[in-house]
Write a protein that holds these residues in place. Structure first.
Motif, short mmCIF file in Angstrom:
data_model
loop_
_atom_site.label_atom_id
_atom_site.label_comp_id
_atom_site.label_asym_id
_atom_site.label_seq_id
_atom_site.Cartn_x
_atom_site.Cartn_y
_atom_site.Cartn_z
N ALA A 22 0.82 -1.21 0.00
CA ALA A 22 0.00 0.00 0.00
C ALA A 22 0.85 1.26 0.00
O ALA A 22 0.33 2.34 -0.24
CB ALA A 22 -0.92 0.00 1.21
N ASP A 27 -1.85 4.17 -0.05
CA ASP A 27 -3.11 3.86 -0.72
C ASP A 27 -4.01 3.19 0.31
O ASP A 27 -3.83 2.03 0.65
CB ASP A 27 -2.84 2.92 -1.91
CG ASP A 27 -4.09 2.53 -2.65
OD1 ASP A 27 -5.20 2.91 -2.20
OD2 ASP A 27 -3.98 1.85 -3.68
N ARG A 39 -5.78 -0.20 -0.12
CA ARG A 39 -5.02 -1.43 0.10
C ARG A 39 -4.58 -1.58 1.56
O ARG A 39 -4.33 -2.68 2.02
CB ARG A 39 -3.78 -1.45 -0.78
CG ARG A 39 -4.09 -1.39 -2.24
CD ARG A 39 -2.85 -1.44 -3.06
NE ARG A 39 -2.83 -2.78 -3.66
CZ ARG A 39 -1.81 -3.28 -4.31
NH1 ARG A 39 -0.71 -2.58 -4.43
NH2 ARG A 39 -1.88 -4.46 -4.84
N TYR A 92 -12.31 5.85 -5.49
CA TYR A 92 -11.08 5.12 -5.17
C TYR A 92 -9.85 6.03 -5.27
O TYR A 92 -8.92 5.92 -4.50
CB TYR A 92 -10.92 3.91 -6.09
CG TYR A 92 -9.65 3.14 -5.81
CD1 TYR A 92 -8.51 3.33 -6.59
CD2 TYR A 92 -9.58 2.27 -4.74
CE1 TYR A 92 -7.35 2.65 -6.32
CE2 TYR A 92 -8.42 1.58 -4.46
CZ TYR A 92 -7.30 1.77 -5.26
OH TYR A 92 -6.15 1.10 -4.98
N LYS A 93 -9.86 6.96 -6.21
CA LYS A 93 -8.71 7.85 -6.39
C LYS A 93 -8.47 8.73 -5.18
O LYS A 93 -7.35 9.15 -4.93
CB LYS A 93 -8.91 8.70 -7.64
CG LYS A 93 -8.89 7.89 -8.91
CD LYS A 93 -9.25 8.72 -10.11
CE LYS A 93 -9.36 7.80 -11.31
NZ LYS A 93 -10.37 8.24 -12.24
N ILE A 119 -5.91 7.42 -2.27
CA ILE A 119 -4.46 7.43 -2.43
C ILE A 119 -3.93 8.75 -1.90
O ILE A 119 -4.23 9.82 -2.44
CB ILE A 119 -4.08 7.21 -3.90
CG1 ILE A 119 -4.61 5.87 -4.38
CG2 ILE A 119 -2.57 7.31 -4.08
CD1 ILE A 119 -4.49 5.62 -5.85
#
Length: 155
Positions: free
Chosen positions: A67, A83, A86, A115-116, A119
């Motif tokens: 991650a 991230d 993860r 999801y972006k 991060i």
């Protein structure tokens, strides 16, 4: 007991549990955000002090889910970004950091629309995410009394 008999017994047991939970449910509703569950010793969001980071890459190497990615900064050093899609919050990266550049926080309720957004680059890790609390929520915990879960307010 034969194969057919064990299947019938398992089916009857499953129906018994379903009827019991239908008649007297053992679930508790937390009225979020008016009530917040007290998580106890759960690990939370990971912060970063880039001033302390030596770019040793130990955090990225020890991460069991990969991650952590190292990002190149203008000063030619590399800093960790996480991230959270993860990350399993194991905090191995915090434990292995020799300079304590990565640190734990009390922020445990993380939510994203995309999801972006999960991060986090090193620049984003410097400042914890803003948690909006328009009012002071009541903290609650789940306690088992006689085998039945009960919601208890924490002062």
């Amino acid at each position: 007991m034969s194969g057919v008999a064990s299947v019938v017994k398992a089916t009857i047991d499953a129906f018994r549990v379903a009827v019991k939970n239908f008649v007297k449910p053992e679930r508790i509703t937390i009225y979020y955000p008016y009530e917040k569950l007290e998580y106890g010793r759960m690990r939370g969001w990971i912060g970063l002090w880039t001033e302390k980071c030596t770019s040793c890459f130990l955090c990225a190497r020890i991460c069991p889910t990969n991650a952590i990615k190292m990002y190149l900064a203008p000063n030619t050093k590399r800093y960790p970004g996480i991230d959270y899609g993860r990350c399993i919050m194991c905090h191995f990266c915090i434990d292995v950091c020799p300079t304590e550049a990565l640190y734990p926080t009390d922020i445990k309720e993380l939510a994203w629309y995309d999801y972006k957004e999960m991060i986090y680059t090193p620049d984003m890790e410097r400042e914890p995410p803003r948690v909006q609390d328009p009012f002071k929520p009541v903290k609650v915990a789940i306690k088992y009394v006689g085998g039945v879960p009960k919601k208890v307010k924490i002062q």
